[in-house]
Scaffold this motif. Structure first.
Motif, mmCIF file in Angstrom:
data_model
loop_
_atom_site.group_PDB
_atom_site.id
_atom_site.type_symbol
_atom_site.label_atom_id
_atom_site.label_comp_id
_atom_site.label_asym_id
_atom_site.label_seq_id
_atom_site.Cartn_x
_atom_site.Cartn_y
_atom_site.Cartn_z
ATOM 1 N N ALA A 1 0.838 -1.209 0.000
ATOM 2 C CA ALA A 1 0.000 0.000 0.000
ATOM 3 C C ALA A 1 0.870 1.256 0.000
ATOM 4 O O ALA A 1 2.087 1.201 0.208
ATOM 5 C CB ALA A 1 -0.895 0.000 1.245
ATOM 6 N N PHE A 2 0.229 2.374 -0.165
ATOM 7 C CA PHE A 2 0.835 3.693 -0.089
ATOM 8 C C PHE A 2 0.699 4.222 1.332
ATOM 9 O O PHE A 2 -0.400 4.101 1.900
ATOM 10 C CB PHE A 2 0.108 4.638 -1.056
ATOM 11 C CG PHE A 2 0.461 6.087 -0.894
ATOM 12 C CD1 PHE A 2 1.542 6.625 -1.547
ATOM 13 C CD2 PHE A 2 -0.290 6.913 -0.057
ATOM 14 C CE1 PHE A 2 1.867 7.959 -1.390
ATOM 15 C CE2 PHE A 2 0.041 8.248 0.109
ATOM 16 C CZ PHE A 2 1.123 8.774 -0.562
ATOM 17 N N LEU B 1 -2.780 -4.608 -1.712
ATOM 18 C CA LEU B 1 -3.612 -3.909 -0.727
ATOM 19 C C LEU B 1 -3.623 -2.430 -1.091
ATOM 20 O O LEU B 1 -2.571 -1.808 -1.261
ATOM 21 C CB LEU B 1 -3.059 -4.123 0.681
ATOM 22 C CG LEU B 1 -3.984 -3.662 1.820
ATOM 23 C CD1 LEU B 1 -3.908 -4.607 3.020
ATOM 24 C CD2 LEU B 1 -3.711 -2.236 2.260
ATOM 25 N N SER B 2 -4.818 -1.910 -1.263
ATOM 26 C CA SER B 2 -5.040 -0.496 -1.588
ATOM 27 C C SER B 2 -4.282 -0.084 -2.849
ATOM 28 O O SER B 2 -4.605 -0.570 -3.923
ATOM 29 C CB SER B 2 -4.706 0.374 -0.388
ATOM 30 O OG SER B 2 -5.306 1.627 -0.603
ATOM 31 N N MET B 3 -3.226 0.760 -2.757
ATOM 32 C CA MET B 3 -2.479 1.098 -3.969
ATOM 33 C C MET B 3 -1.990 -0.175 -4.654
ATOM 34 O O MET B 3 -1.940 -0.253 -5.890
ATOM 35 C CB MET B 3 -1.285 2.005 -3.625
ATOM 36 C CG MET B 3 -0.436 2.354 -4.827
ATOM 37 S SD MET B 3 0.982 3.413 -4.435
ATOM 38 C CE MET B 3 2.137 2.225 -3.746
ATOM 39 N N TYR C 1 -4.595 -1.248 -6.920
ATOM 40 C CA TYR C 1 -4.638 -0.458 -8.164
ATOM 41 C C TYR C 1 -3.562 -0.990 -9.140
ATOM 42 O O TYR C 1 -3.786 -1.056 -10.349
ATOM 43 C CB TYR C 1 -4.344 1.034 -7.928
ATOM 44 C CG TYR C 1 -5.136 1.733 -6.837
ATOM 45 C CD1 TYR C 1 -6.387 1.285 -6.437
ATOM 46 C CD2 TYR C 1 -4.626 2.880 -6.222
ATOM 47 C CE1 TYR C 1 -7.090 1.959 -5.439
ATOM 48 C CE2 TYR C 1 -5.325 3.553 -5.240
ATOM 49 C CZ TYR C 1 -6.547 3.085 -4.838
ATOM 50 O OH TYR C 1 -7.238 3.750 -3.857
ATOM 51 N N ARG D 1 -5.537 14.892 -3.116
ATOM 52 C CA ARG D 1 -4.164 14.442 -3.441
ATOM 53 C C ARG D 1 -3.259 15.643 -3.720
ATOM 54 O O ARG D 1 -2.092 15.639 -3.334
ATOM 55 C CB ARG D 1 -4.193 13.531 -4.672
ATOM 56 C CG ARG D 1 -5.073 12.301 -4.512
ATOM 57 C CD ARG D 1 -4.275 11.053 -4.748
ATOM 58 N NE ARG D 1 -5.141 9.913 -4.941
ATOM 59 C CZ ARG D 1 -5.190 8.867 -4.113
ATOM 60 N NH1 ARG D 1 -4.438 8.852 -3.022
ATOM 61 N NH2 ARG D 1 -5.972 7.845 -4.379
ATOM 62 N N MET E 1 -1.948 10.840 7.457
ATOM 63 C CA MET E 1 -2.579 9.606 6.961
ATOM 64 C C MET E 1 -2.860 8.553 8.014
ATOM 65 O O MET E 1 -3.787 7.754 7.862
ATOM 66 C CB MET E 1 -1.705 8.995 5.864
ATOM 67 C CG MET E 1 -1.853 9.751 4.563
ATOM 68 S SD MET E 1 -1.509 8.706 3.150
ATOM 69 C CE MET E 1 -2.895 7.569 3.118
ATOM 70 N N LEU F 1 -5.296 5.385 7.936
ATOM 71 C CA LEU F 1 -4.756 4.065 7.554
ATOM 72 C C LEU F 1 -5.128 2.997 8.574
ATOM 73 O O LEU F 1 -5.332 1.833 8.225
ATOM 74 C CB LEU F 1 -3.226 4.127 7.431
ATOM 75 C CG LEU F 1 -2.658 4.851 6.210
ATOM 76 C CD1 LEU F 1 -1.141 4.971 6.340
ATOM 77 C CD2 LEU F 1 -3.010 4.130 4.920
ATOM 78 N N MET G 1 -1.498 7.480 -8.470
ATOM 79 C CA MET G 1 -2.853 7.093 -8.034
ATOM 80 C C MET G 1 -3.890 8.066 -8.585
ATOM 81 O O MET G 1 -4.975 7.661 -8.994
ATOM 82 C CB MET G 1 -2.913 7.031 -6.508
ATOM 83 C CG MET G 1 -2.085 5.890 -5.938
ATOM 84 S SD MET G 1 -2.388 5.603 -4.181
ATOM 85 C CE MET G 1 -1.629 7.020 -3.433
ATOM 86 N N LEU H 1 -10.861 4.443 4.410
ATOM 87 C CA LEU H 1 -10.354 4.892 3.103
ATOM 88 C C LEU H 1 -11.008 4.126 1.956
ATOM 89 O O LEU H 1 -11.357 4.700 0.928
ATOM 90 C CB LEU H 1 -8.825 4.722 3.041
ATOM 91 C CG LEU H 1 -8.005 5.722 3.838
ATOM 92 C CD1 LEU H 1 -6.529 5.385 3.760
ATOM 93 C CD2 LEU H 1 -8.238 7.138 3.324
ATOM 94 N N HIS I 1 -7.810 0.104 7.437
ATOM 95 C CA HIS I 1 -7.371 0.000 6.046
ATOM 96 C C HIS I 1 -6.194 -0.971 5.895
ATOM 97 O O HIS I 1 -6.109 -1.702 4.918
ATOM 98 C CB HIS I 1 -6.997 1.417 5.594
ATOM 99 C CG HIS I 1 -6.686 1.554 4.154
ATOM 100 N ND1 HIS I 1 -7.601 1.293 3.153
ATOM 101 C CD2 HIS I 1 -5.545 1.954 3.509
ATOM 102 C CE1 HIS I 1 -7.043 1.532 1.974
ATOM 103 N NE2 HIS I 1 -5.804 1.923 2.165
HETATM 104 C C1 MLT Z 1 -3.149 3.137 0.084
HETATM 105 O O1 MLT Z 1 -3.368 2.673 1.205
HETATM 106 O O2 MLT Z 1 -2.461 2.545 -0.751
HETATM 107 C C2 MLT Z 1 -3.742 4.486 -0.227
HETATM 108 O O3 MLT Z 1 -4.391 4.994 0.883
HETATM 109 C C3 MLT Z 1 -4.646 4.394 -1.385
HETATM 110 C C4 MLT Z 1 -5.236 5.691 -1.781
HETATM 111 O O4 MLT Z 1 -4.859 6.736 -1.239
HETATM 112 O O5 MLT Z 1 -6.103 5.682 -2.682
#
Ligand code: MLT
Length: 275
Positions: A29-30, A101-103, A106, A140, A159, A163, A198, A225, A251
């Motif tokens: 994740a980010f 996970l999350s990012m 993506y 962002r 964050m 998180l 993102m 999130l 998260h």
């Molecule tokens: C993450 O946990 O990777 C980020 O919170 C994802 C996001 O900001 O969209």
């Protein structure tokens, strides 16, 4: 668990590896790094070769400093995906269970867009299919401004309350402090590149119907999130998916409820998750 390195297009890339057997690639994740998968690297059943890469710009450099960030203006979830598919190719892995996970989710979608045949199964934890909303993009931009003004520690400060779930924040101050230190020690350029990636990611909703491999959707019930509703939408859009909702996790569900996360993942890996 060992840290290893490859060279990809002349640049070093690091990953953590544990075990032998069928490959399982886990994307972080980010704004964290491969280390966030430690409870899975050490806690999943035998028979799996678990590989947790550091997304470009995160984790260490070979000299112990911070990893080099992507060249400004060149980062995207697609570029991260290309790097990870490059890692798989260098390691001689043609197919794997791929999870994020999350990012990381993506990026897993971006990997699927480029190379669906590389997926044996997919794990989507605390993530969402849609692109950012206008409001999300504006937040962002604010985060980039904060990062430029005050550095990664300010990002950690902003964050962490989102998180981690409220239960973790109340009961595990040591995890809050550890994550704060890890984020604060990250590369500002790497963090900015990921924020921009993102922001620019496409909507993966149209992809969902083409994901035919078995899928596992995991979410913490305190995730603010990517809340449970997002996970339900993902689950509904996939043709062969299981949904696991982890009580008392936010998260970062894999870190907050590692035993429950590992049990859900192990059931899925064994092909025995109740549908
Ligand atoms: C993450 O946990 O990777 C980020 O919170 C994802 C996001 O900001 O969209």
């Amino acid at each position: 668990m060992e840290r290893r390195w490859i060279e990809l297009d002349g640049k070093p890339m690091s990953y953590l590896e544990q075990g032998s057997g069928s490959p399982l690639l886990l994307v972080h994740a980010f704004p964290l790094s491969a280390e966030m998968w430690t409870p899975q690297l050490v806690g999943l059943p035998a028979g799996w070769r678990i590989i947790a890469p550091d997304v470009t710009g995160f984790g260490p450099a070979p000299d112990g400093g911070r990893a080099a960030a992507p060249v400004p203006g060149t980062s995207s979830v697609d570029a991260y995906a290309a790097d990870l598919l490059g890692l798989m190719a260098v390691l001689g892995i043609r197919r794997a269970v791929i999870g994020g996970l999350s990012m990381g989710g993506y990026i897993a979608f971006a990997m699927f867009r480029r190379a669906p045949g590389c997926f044996d199964r997919i794990v989507l934890a605390d993530t969402r299919a849609p692109a950012d909303t206008e409001e999300g993009r504006a937040k962002r931009v604010e985060m980039v401004e904060l990062l430029r003004r005050e550095g990664p520690a300010a990002v950690a400060h902003a964050m962490l309350p989102k998180l981690l779930g409220e239960t973790t924040r109340r009961e595990r101050p040591e995890l809050v402090a550890e994550l704060w230190a890890r984020i604060a020690a990250g590369s500002a350029a790497g963090i900015e590149a990921a924020i921009r990636s993102m922001m620019g990611r496409p909507d993966s909703t149209p992809l969902l119907s083409s994901i035919r491999c078995p899928a596992l959707v995991i979410v913490g019930d305190e995730d603010v999130l990517t809340p449970v509703a997002e996970a339900r939408a993902l689950h509904a859009g996939l043709s062969d998916a299981a949904l696991e909702i982890l009580p008392g996790a936010g998260h970062l569900s894999n870190l907050e409820r590692p035993a429950e996360f590992n049990a859900a993942l192990a059931r899925f890996l064994a092909g025995a998750t109740a549908r």
